[in-house]
Scaffold this motif. Sequence first.
Motif, PDB file in Angstrom:
ATOM      1  N   LEU A 148     -15.916   2.522   3.732  1.00 16.25           N
ATOM      2  CA  LEU A 148     -16.367   3.163   2.494  1.00 16.25           C
ATOM      3  C   LEU A 148     -17.651   3.956   2.729  1.00 16.25           C
ATOM      4  CD1 LEU A 148     -15.646   0.347  -0.110  1.00 16.25           C
ATOM      5  CD2 LEU A 148     -14.759   2.676  -0.214  1.00 16.25           C
ATOM      6  N   ASN A 166      -8.251  -3.967  -6.370  1.00 20.12           N
ATOM      7  CA  ASN A 166      -7.830  -5.038  -5.468  1.00 20.12           C
ATOM      8  C   ASN A 166      -8.802  -6.205  -5.498  1.00 20.12           C
ATOM      9  OD1 ASN A 166      -5.521  -3.761  -4.639  1.00 20.12           O
ATOM     10  ND2 ASN A 166      -6.365  -3.021  -2.713  1.00 20.12           N
ATOM     11  N   ASN A 217      -5.548   1.295   2.580  1.00 13.37           N
ATOM     12  CA  ASN A 217      -5.816   2.355   1.609  1.00 13.37           C
ATOM     13  C   ASN A 217      -6.849   3.344   2.133  1.00 13.37           C
ATOM     14  OD1 ASN A 217      -4.012   1.319  -0.234  1.00 13.37           O
ATOM     15  ND2 ASN A 217      -5.561   0.311  -1.484  1.00 13.37           N
ATOM     16  N   LEU A 218      -7.961   2.809   2.667  1.00 13.26           N
ATOM     17  CA  LEU A 218      -9.060   3.654   3.095  1.00 13.26           C
ATOM     18  C   LEU A 218      -8.761   4.374   4.403  1.00 13.26           C
ATOM     19  CD1 LEU A 218     -11.946   1.176   2.244  1.00 13.26           C
ATOM     20  CD2 LEU A 218     -11.346   3.248   0.992  1.00 13.26           C
ATOM     21  N   SER A 266     -16.577  -4.418  -3.111  1.00 10.54           N
ATOM     22  CA  SER A 266     -16.359  -4.986  -1.784  1.00 10.54           C
ATOM     23  C   SER A 266     -17.550  -5.829  -1.346  1.00 10.54           C
ATOM     24  CB  SER A 266     -16.113  -3.861  -0.763  1.00 10.54           C
ATOM     25  OG  SER A 266     -14.956  -3.117  -1.098  1.00 10.54           O
ATOM     26  N   VAL A 271     -14.261  -3.030   5.570  1.00  6.61           N
ATOM     27  CA  VAL A 271     -14.005  -2.221   4.372  1.00  6.61           C
ATOM     28  C   VAL A 271     -15.286  -1.525   3.934  1.00  6.61           C
ATOM     29  CG1 VAL A 271     -13.350  -2.311   1.931  1.00  6.61           C
ATOM     30  CG2 VAL A 271     -12.087  -3.665   3.610  1.00  6.61           C
ATOM     31  N   ALA A 290     -16.314   1.199  -5.782  1.00  5.44           N
ATOM     32  CA  ALA A 290     -15.439   0.533  -4.816  1.00  5.44           C
ATOM     33  C   ALA A 290     -16.268  -0.200  -3.768  1.00  5.44           C
ATOM     34  CB  ALA A 290     -14.515   1.551  -4.143  1.00  5.44           C
ATOM     35  N   SER A 330      -1.573  -0.545  -7.740  1.00  6.85           N
ATOM     36  CA  SER A 330      -2.085  -1.834  -7.265  1.00  6.85           C
ATOM     37  C   SER A 330      -1.277  -3.016  -7.789  1.00  6.85           C
ATOM     38  CB  SER A 330      -3.561  -2.010  -7.683  1.00  6.85           C
ATOM     39  OG  SER A 330      -4.392  -1.101  -7.005  1.00  6.85           O
ATOM     40  N   ASN A 371      -6.867  -2.969   1.308  1.00  8.22           N
ATOM     41  CA  ASN A 371      -8.032  -2.091   1.223  1.00  8.22           C
ATOM     42  C   ASN A 371      -8.243  -1.325   2.524  1.00  8.22           C
ATOM     43  OD1 ASN A 371      -8.640  -2.634  -1.407  1.00  8.22           O
ATOM     44  ND2 ASN A 371     -10.318  -4.041  -0.986  1.00  8.22           N
ATOM     45  N   THR A 423      -8.977   0.330  -4.560  1.00  9.03           N
ATOM     46  CA  THR A 423      -9.864  -0.558  -3.803  1.00  9.03           C
ATOM     47  C   THR A 423     -10.660  -1.452  -4.741  1.00  9.03           C
ATOM     48  OG1 THR A 423     -10.055   1.072  -2.014  1.00  9.03           O
ATOM     49  CG2 THR A 423     -11.750  -0.633  -2.116  1.00  9.03           C
ATOM     50  N   SER A 457       0.823  -1.213   0.000  1.00 12.12           N
ATOM     51  CA  SER A 457       0.000   0.000   0.000  1.00 12.12           C
ATOM     52  C   SER A 457       0.855   1.261   0.000  1.00 12.12           C
ATOM     53  CB  SER A 457      -0.929   0.017   1.219  1.00 12.12           C
ATOM     54  OG  SER A 457      -1.911  -0.980   1.127  1.00 12.12           O
TER      55      SER A 457
END
Length: 323
Positions: free
Chosen positions: A111, A79, A252-253, A284, A107, A280, A222, A249, A76, A49
């Motif tokens: 989001l 991934n 990242n978030l 997920s 995740v 995204a 990625s 993920n 995201t 990441s």
Amino acid sequence: MRDTLLFVGALIPLTVGADWLVRGAAALAQRFGVSPLVVGLTVVAFGTSAPELFVSGRAALAGEAAFAVANVMGSTAANVGLIVGIGALIRPIAVHHRVIARETPLVIVVLSLVMALSLNDVLGRLDGFVLLAGWALYLYFLLRWVRSGAGEEESRTSEPRPTDKDSGKGVNFWWSFLQIAIGMTMLAFGAEWLVEGAVGIARILELPDALVAASMAAVGTSLPELASTMVAAYRRMEDIAIGNVIGSNVFNLGLVLGTSALLRPLVLDPSIVVVYVLPALAFSVILIPLALHRGTVQRWEGGLLLALYLAYIAALFAFAPPA
């Protein structure tokens, strides 16, 4: 010509660096008795990441809020759609039920939180602090989970490795650490070269910044996750393969987007949320039923994820506004 050379040449350090990172992380897991799943969720996830952290942080400081957010959201989606898809095509990926029950909903929650925080069209420093605090809590509870021994019970691979019998005896700690350090360095440089080349090519084609970030830059940053997951899947290290994707993920978030907002408030156009955050979230969500089916992401399910991701990218380019 220079941009094309950067783009193609970056594939070498990305691939080699990913292999070294996975090898070193797996060896350390055996050395200290830590499950490969947890290593994938932490060490490997952080290492892969790092390109997103650098790219989005630099974009935030430059005032390119759309680029910073779109890069995180595009990564995201990549991934799940691109990386899990290709990984499952190489070899069906076994998934622990508790991983899907715990990490993937996290995740989705983050989001949804990003969408709620951006309702006022800005992710401010306070919002960034909230995201970083959430990421820190995730690490805290993950460490508690490891200490409780639950991580060890869940960690399994398709075939036993010889060093499992002696709990890592004979594993050289410093060599494993050096492998991780070199791997992470190669990943960082490789991703930077690839993104620089991709953005240069996109500028020539006069594409919008957010589109560049969510597609070419997102795939570029990625690629470490892709390379690591492909290597892990090929070596039958399913714990690292799926743990790396989900952990990346979360990083990242929480870490990447939170740090970007702390560096400089991210002023967003409402379309950014619709075009980049919602997809995204959708990728997920769709991973949950696929992974819960027989506890494995089958090859046909990987093909479905990859097809959906390619359709998403095609739609982005088809309906992209002029630069």
